[in-house]
Design a protein around this motif. Structure first.
Motif, PDB file in Angstrom:
ATOM      1  N   ASP A   1       0.634   1.254  -9.344  1.00  0.00           N
ATOM      2  CA  ASP A   1      -0.814   1.397  -8.888  1.00  0.00           C
ATOM      3  C   ASP A   1      -1.522   0.137  -8.617  1.00  0.00           C
ATOM      4  O   ASP A   1      -2.512   0.184  -7.865  1.00  0.00           O
ATOM      5  CB  ASP A   1      -1.755   2.352  -9.902  1.00  0.00           C
ATOM      6  CG  ASP A   1      -1.209   3.876  -9.839  1.00  0.00           C
ATOM      7  OD1 ASP A   1      -0.459   4.175  -8.826  1.00  0.00           O
ATOM      8  OD2 ASP A   1      -1.282   4.353 -10.823  1.00  0.00           O
TER       9      ASP A   1
ATOM     10  N   GLU B   1       1.009  -1.034  -0.021  1.00  0.00           N
ATOM     11  CA  GLU B   1      -0.048   0.052  -0.210  1.00  0.00           C
ATOM     12  C   GLU B   1       0.959   1.285  -0.070  1.00  0.00           C
ATOM     13  O   GLU B   1       0.516   2.156  -0.587  1.00  0.00           O
ATOM     14  CB  GLU B   1      -0.833   0.065   1.311  1.00  0.00           C
ATOM     15  CG  GLU B   1      -1.930   1.233   1.124  1.00  0.00           C
ATOM     16  CD  GLU B   1      -2.948   1.135   2.288  1.00  0.00           C
ATOM     17  OE1 GLU B   1      -3.598   2.081   2.623  1.00  0.00           O
ATOM     18  OE2 GLU B   1      -2.973   0.119   3.084  1.00  0.00           O
TER      19      GLU B   1
ATOM     20  N   LYS C   1       0.968   4.207  -3.046  1.00  0.00           N
ATOM     21  CA  LYS C   1       0.731   5.637  -2.630  1.00  0.00           C
ATOM     22  C   LYS C   1       1.994   6.394  -2.673  1.00  0.00           C
ATOM     23  O   LYS C   1       1.686   7.723  -3.116  1.00  0.00           O
ATOM     24  CB  LYS C   1       0.458   5.802  -1.103  1.00  0.00           C
ATOM     25  CG  LYS C   1      -1.038   5.244  -0.779  1.00  0.00           C
ATOM     26  CD  LYS C   1      -1.423   5.405   0.686  1.00  0.00           C
ATOM     27  CE  LYS C   1      -2.976   4.692   0.992  1.00  0.00           C
ATOM     28  NZ  LYS C   1      -3.184   4.910   2.313  1.00  0.00           N
ATOM     29  N   SER C   2       3.121   5.948  -2.509  1.00  0.00           N
ATOM     30  CA  SER C   2       4.530   6.896  -2.406  1.00  0.00           C
ATOM     31  C   SER C   2       5.526   6.448  -3.029  1.00  0.00           C
ATOM     32  O   SER C   2       6.662   7.000  -2.934  1.00  0.00           O
ATOM     33  CB  SER C   2       4.653   6.984  -0.895  1.00  0.00           C
ATOM     34  OG  SER C   2       3.580   7.497  -0.084  1.00  0.00           O
TER      35      SER C   2
END
Length: 343
Positions: A171, A143, A147-148
């Motif tokens: 993604d 995750e 996101k990062s």
């Protein structure tokens, strides 16, 4: 210690091949590139062990940039080596004495080879137990990556039903995507994602290059190659034939893509394609072909820490030598002859 920035920084994409334990060579290459302040990474395409290296690097980078990535890779490969302690497939004492890293003569390896020829993983592993799932789940925050992630990530797998390649971008990278990318069909059950079953990505792209062309703005691609393209001799023994077949199979799609890159580059050079519409790609290769040729395919299952450290150090040495000779070529042109690779 944080590395110092420099005005001479150059940006590259990385294409990471799969190859089981031989992926520790890639670990060494990545470790050195992350240490070198002149190199920035924009995109990473990885298959099988290459995909594992990619997500471990990305997770560590999210936490503490280059030093975090180096630490994460070190921790992963050391923890992976603990699997060897419980493995019935071990080198013979004589092999250890003469530093022969292969497992060709291991009784455990012979038994396992015979078993997978008679039984499928759906029969000998009906619960679909894969220790790699637990290790990746524990070490990689997917995750966080989604996101990062600092990088464009591309993980490839082979769709069992269609026979086509499936590329998961940053993604959509999950533990299942990485396990699918490294799913050898004789050893593990196919990994199901969104109703489709997947096998090892190496069958259709080891690794795929095209996502790096279409999804990043970087012209330079460094291929970290663990599967030798050429062989010195015609194989005569059953094991040597199997080893060479594996090398040919897992390089075939890569060579096809390199042929396409060379073709487009030639048309641009001849003025037949507009360079404003078609990206000129500069290809580079970091490898240790002579040393890797000496390792049979069975050593891809050797997870002894000493072997992984040997490959890591070989990777660091190869990366250092390549940068010393070719750093100035980055952004200027290919450091290899694609014609020589494909002909």
């Amino acid at each position: 210690m944080a590395r110092k920035r420099t005005s001479k920084t150059k940006t590259v994409n990385l294409a990471l091949q799969g190859g089981g334990a031989h992926g520790a060579f890639t670990w060494g290459v990545l470790d050195y590139l992350l240490e070198d302040a002149r190199i920035e990474i924009e995109g990473i395409s990885g298959t099988s062990a290459g995909a594992i290296n990619a997500v471990v690097l990305a997770d560590g980078f999210c936490r503490n940039r280059e030093e975090g990535a180096r630490e994460a890779l070190e921790n992963f490969w050391r923890r992976l080596s603990s699997f060897d302690l419980f493995s019935p497939i071990q080198r013979l004492p004589y092999s250890k004495l003469v530093s022969d890293w292969t497992l060709d003569n291991s009784p455990g390896r012979m038994f396992f080879d015979a078993m997978v020829r008679m039984y499928s993983p759906y029969e000998f592993n009906p619960l679909d137990i894969n220790p790699l799932r637990e290790l990746l789940t524990d070490m990689v925050d997917f995750e966080l990556i989604r996101k990062s992630s600092r990088f464009k990530l591309f993980v490839s797998a082979t769709n069992v039903r269609t026979g086509k390649i499936k590329v998961f971008d940053e993604d959509h990278v999950t533990v299942d995507a990485v396990l699918a990318s490294s799913c050898l069909p004789h050893i593990f059950q196919a990994v199901e994602i969104d109703g489709e079953a997947y096998w090892d990505g190496g069958y259709m792209g080891n690794p795929p290059l095209y996502p790096l062309f279409y999804e990043t703005g970087c012209q330079d691609v460094i291929l970290v190659q663990v599967n030798p393209v050429e062989a010195d001799d015609v194989p005569k023994s059953a094991r040597a034939i199997e080893n060479r077949l594996n090398e040919i199979t897992f390089n075939s799609t890569l060579l096809r893509e390199l042929r396409n890159v060379e073709f487009v580059t030639r048309l641009i050079d001849e003025g037949k394609l507009d360079p404003k519409e078609y990206m000129r790609v500069y290809m580079h290769v970091i490898s240790a072909a002579d040393e890797m040729k000496e390792l049979s395919s069975s050593s891809k299952h050797n997870l002894e820490l000493d072997f992984l450290i040997y490959l890591r150090d070989l990777g660091r040495k190869s990366a250092a030598g390549w940068l010393e000779q070719n750093f100035d070529r980055i952004g200027q042109g290919s450091s290899i002859s694609m014609r020589d690779m494909i002909d």
